[in-house]
Design a protein around this motif. Structure first.
Motif, PDB file in Angstrom:
ATOM      1  N   GLY A 284       0.835  -1.158  -0.077  1.00 34.51           N
ATOM      2  CA  GLY A 284      -0.159   0.094  -0.014  1.00 34.51           C
ATOM      3  C   GLY A 284       0.897   1.426  -0.039  1.00 34.51           C
ATOM      4  N   LYS A 285       2.151   1.245  -0.538  1.00 37.76           N
ATOM      5  CA  LYS A 285       3.029   2.268  -0.464  1.00 37.76           C
ATOM      6  C   LYS A 285       2.804   3.364  -1.735  1.00 37.76           C
ATOM      7  CE  LYS A 285       4.936   1.472   3.657  1.00 37.76           C
ATOM      8  NZ  LYS A 285       4.542   2.413   4.664  1.00 37.76           N
ATOM      9  N   PHE A 286       2.507   2.529  -2.854  1.00 37.94           N
ATOM     10  CA  PHE A 286       2.481   3.297  -4.041  1.00 37.94           C
ATOM     11  C   PHE A 286       1.537   2.728  -4.984  1.00 37.94           C
ATOM     12  CE2 PHE A 286       5.345   0.161  -5.832  1.00 37.94           C
ATOM     13  CZ  PHE A 286       5.016   0.239  -7.096  1.00 37.94           C
ATOM     14  N   GLU A 287       1.031   3.490  -5.947  1.00 40.00           N
ATOM     15  CA  GLU A 287       0.210   3.240  -7.154  1.00 40.00           C
ATOM     16  C   GLU A 287       0.466   3.733  -8.210  1.00 40.00           C
ATOM     17  OE1 GLU A 287      -4.210   2.358  -6.102  1.00 40.00           O
ATOM     18  OE2 GLU A 287      -4.584   3.973  -7.663  1.00 40.00           O
ATOM     19  N   GLN A 288       0.763   3.145  -9.345  1.00 44.38           N
ATOM     20  CA  GLN A 288       1.185   3.894 -10.310  1.00 44.38           C
ATOM     21  C   GLN A 288       0.083   3.666 -11.539  1.00 44.38           C
ATOM     22  OE1 GLN A 288       3.569   2.198 -13.209  1.00 44.38           O
ATOM     23  NE2 GLN A 288       3.923   3.899 -14.535  1.00 44.38           N
ATOM     24  N   LYS A 289      -0.315   4.526 -12.051  1.00 48.61           N
ATOM     25  CA  LYS A 289      -1.247   4.436 -13.159  1.00 48.61           C
ATOM     26  C   LYS A 289      -0.637   4.193 -14.558  1.00 48.61           C
ATOM     27  CE  LYS A 289      -5.059   7.095 -10.872  1.00 48.61           C
ATOM     28  NZ  LYS A 289      -5.879   8.041 -11.276  1.00 48.61           N
ATOM     29  N   VAL A 290      -1.099   3.268 -15.504  1.00 54.12           N
ATOM     30  CA  VAL A 290      -0.457   3.435 -16.666  1.00 54.12           C
ATOM     31  C   VAL A 290      -1.493   3.695 -17.545  1.00 54.12           C
ATOM     32  CG1 VAL A 290       0.358   1.762 -18.536  1.00 54.12           C
ATOM     33  CG2 VAL A 290       0.646   1.073 -15.978  1.00 54.12           C
ATOM     34  N   LYS A 291      -0.921   4.920 -18.419  1.00 53.67           N
ATOM     35  CA  LYS A 291      -1.781   5.397 -19.520  1.00 53.67           C
ATOM     36  C   LYS A 291      -1.559   5.307 -20.819  1.00 53.67           C
ATOM     37  CE  LYS A 291      -2.623   9.566 -16.456  1.00 53.67           C
ATOM     38  NZ  LYS A 291      -2.367  10.733 -16.162  1.00 53.67           N
ATOM     39  N   ALA A 292      -2.239   5.214 -21.831  1.00 53.90           N
ATOM     40  CA  ALA A 292      -2.010   4.947 -23.246  1.00 53.90           C
ATOM     41  C   ALA A 292      -1.229   5.907 -23.700  1.00 53.90           C
ATOM     42  CB  ALA A 292      -3.371   4.886 -23.704  1.00 53.90           C
ATOM     43  N   PRO A 293      -0.201   5.714 -24.462  1.00 58.30           N
ATOM     44  CA  PRO A 293       0.857   6.579 -24.769  1.00 58.30           C
ATOM     45  C   PRO A 293       0.297   7.280 -26.176  1.00 58.30           C
ATOM     46  CG  PRO A 293       1.857   4.378 -25.566  1.00 58.30           C
ATOM     47  CD  PRO A 293       0.468   4.283 -24.371  1.00 58.30           C
ATOM     48  N   SER A 294      -0.621   6.533 -26.878  1.00 53.88           N
ATOM     49  CA  SER A 294      -1.438   6.916 -28.022  1.00 53.88           C
ATOM     50  C   SER A 294      -2.523   6.260 -28.241  1.00 53.88           C
ATOM     51  CB  SER A 294      -0.509   6.642 -29.285  1.00 53.88           C
ATOM     52  OG  SER A 294      -0.424   5.286 -29.188  1.00 53.88           O
ATOM     53  N   SER A 295      -3.550   6.628 -29.057  1.00 57.09           N
ATOM     54  CA  SER A 295      -4.664   6.118 -29.247  1.00 57.09           C
ATOM     55  C   SER A 295      -4.877   4.820 -30.297  1.00 57.09           C
ATOM     56  CB  SER A 295      -5.833   7.154 -29.972  1.00 57.09           C
ATOM     57  OG  SER A 295      -6.010   8.163 -29.200  1.00 57.09           O
ATOM     58  N   GLY A 296      -5.475   3.872 -29.891  1.00 54.70           N
ATOM     59  CA  GLY A 296      -5.133   2.664 -30.720  1.00 54.70           C
ATOM     60  C   GLY A 296      -5.787   1.420 -30.228  1.00 54.70           C
ATOM     61  N   TYR A 297      -5.701   0.421 -30.772  1.00 55.71           N
ATOM     62  CA  TYR A 297      -6.219  -0.785 -30.412  1.00 55.71           C
ATOM     63  C   TYR A 297      -5.385  -1.743 -29.583  1.00 55.71           C
ATOM     64  CZ  TYR A 297     -10.229  -0.077 -33.466  1.00 55.71           C
ATOM     65  OH  TYR A 297     -11.532   0.254 -34.110  1.00 55.71           O
TER      66      TYR A 297
END
Length: 321
Positions: A284-297
């Protein structure tokens, strides 16, 4: 009178109208147990193309094996014309061990065209090309993603080949990826021998997924219907939309090690900046969100609950054609 072509596999001739299972035995287990690979041949009395449906080149890619099994049990492999050859499991050694590789540690899909006197995997590659492929006009080879990575149902073809593109259109998987042939691969050797091959990817290793199986079987039906080889009562289901061609894609890799929870599913279209996964530590020390670097499938997603820094977690399209 029509002159039928000669079809001979491992010195056994298959005559028009004949059904035959030919077993290939190159080597035994270390226990001296025989390990036979069934080659299931169905030949119509009416001449036509010879089509090979193969799976299990990697022994842990079970979903492809299930697709070819269904072709047999549902009698889709009994052609209206021509000949259908089914090899549900090529790498029987790997299948027995639930392993990708041969017992000699080699990847069978990297040793083609093989050698008569080489390693175990190399010998299998050699006899596959020597005994079976000379009879074949078309091939669909079924694969799945490895290392817990789940592939969306897709066909892979080399760029710039219009005949393969037209066949990919016919198969009509949700996605078609342009990818170059890999040196030492079954696809590369078949191409050099004049066999037109579609490589199907879907699902992940050591797993059977109903949706992937359905896409594979329906694609085969459309493929056979195109050559007038499919019996009318086996009519395929129409695909929801034309296959989407992808010519550029990239892998998204984990920036941290930790517990992995993905929010985007294979086949899903995501927008640039959209949160598609979350990586956390167990404490419970960290939480990293992964975001799409570009639009795509999303064409591949990592199903592992734990990832390490640098692991491939998503495969996303960059452009479509």
């Amino acid at each position: 009178m029509t002159q039928h072509r000669n079809i001979t596999i491992l010195k056994e001739q298959v005559l028009p109208g004949e059904s035959k299972t030919i077993t290939m035995e190159i080597a035994r287990l270390h226990t001296m147990t025989k390990l036979k690979i069934p080659i299931i041949v169905e030949r119509s009395k009416i001449d036509g193309p010879v089509v090979l449906f193969s799976a299990g080149l990697h022994g842990d890619e079970i979903n492809g094996i299930e697709i070819v099994r269904q072709l047999i049990v549902r009698k889709i492999n009994k052609p209206k014309c021509g000949t259908i050859i089914c090899i549900p499991v090529i790498n029987m050694f790997g299948f027995v061990n639930k392993s990708r590789e041969f017992p000699d540690g080699r990847d069978l899909n990297r040793v083609f065209p093989g050698s008569k006197n080489g390693s175990l995997a190399s010998r299998f590659a050699y006899f596959l090309l020597k005994e079976i492929i000379p009879n074949v006009d078309y091939c669909v080879d079924f694969h799945a993603g490895g290392a817990s990575r789940f592939n969306a149902a897709q066909i892979r073809i080399v760029p710039g080949n219009e005949e393969l593109k037209s066949l990919a259109d016919v198969f009509n998987a949700p996605f078609t990826l342009y990818s170059k042939n890999i040196t030492g691969s079954f696809r590369n050797s078949c191409t050099k021998l004049g066999v037109k091959m579609l490589l199907f990817e879907g699902g992940k290793s050591l797993d059977i997924n109903h949706d992937i199986t359905h896409e594979g079987v329906q694609g085969v039906k459309r493929f056979l219907q195109h050559f007038d080889m499919l019996t009318p009562r086996k009519k395929p289901v129409d695909a929801a939309a034309p296959t989407l061609y992808i010519d550029k894609s990239t892998w998204i890799r984990a920036r941290h090690s930790g517990l992995f929870q993905h929010k985007a599913q294979t086949g899903q279209f995501v927008h640039k900046g959209e949160v598609i996964a979350c990586i956390t530590d167990p404490f419970g020390k960290f939480e990293q969100k992964v975001k799409a670097p570009s639009s795509g499938y999303i064409i591949n997603a990592n199903d592992s609950p734990i990832v390490y820094q640098g692991d491939a977690i998503f495969h996303i399209s960059l452009s479509t054609v």
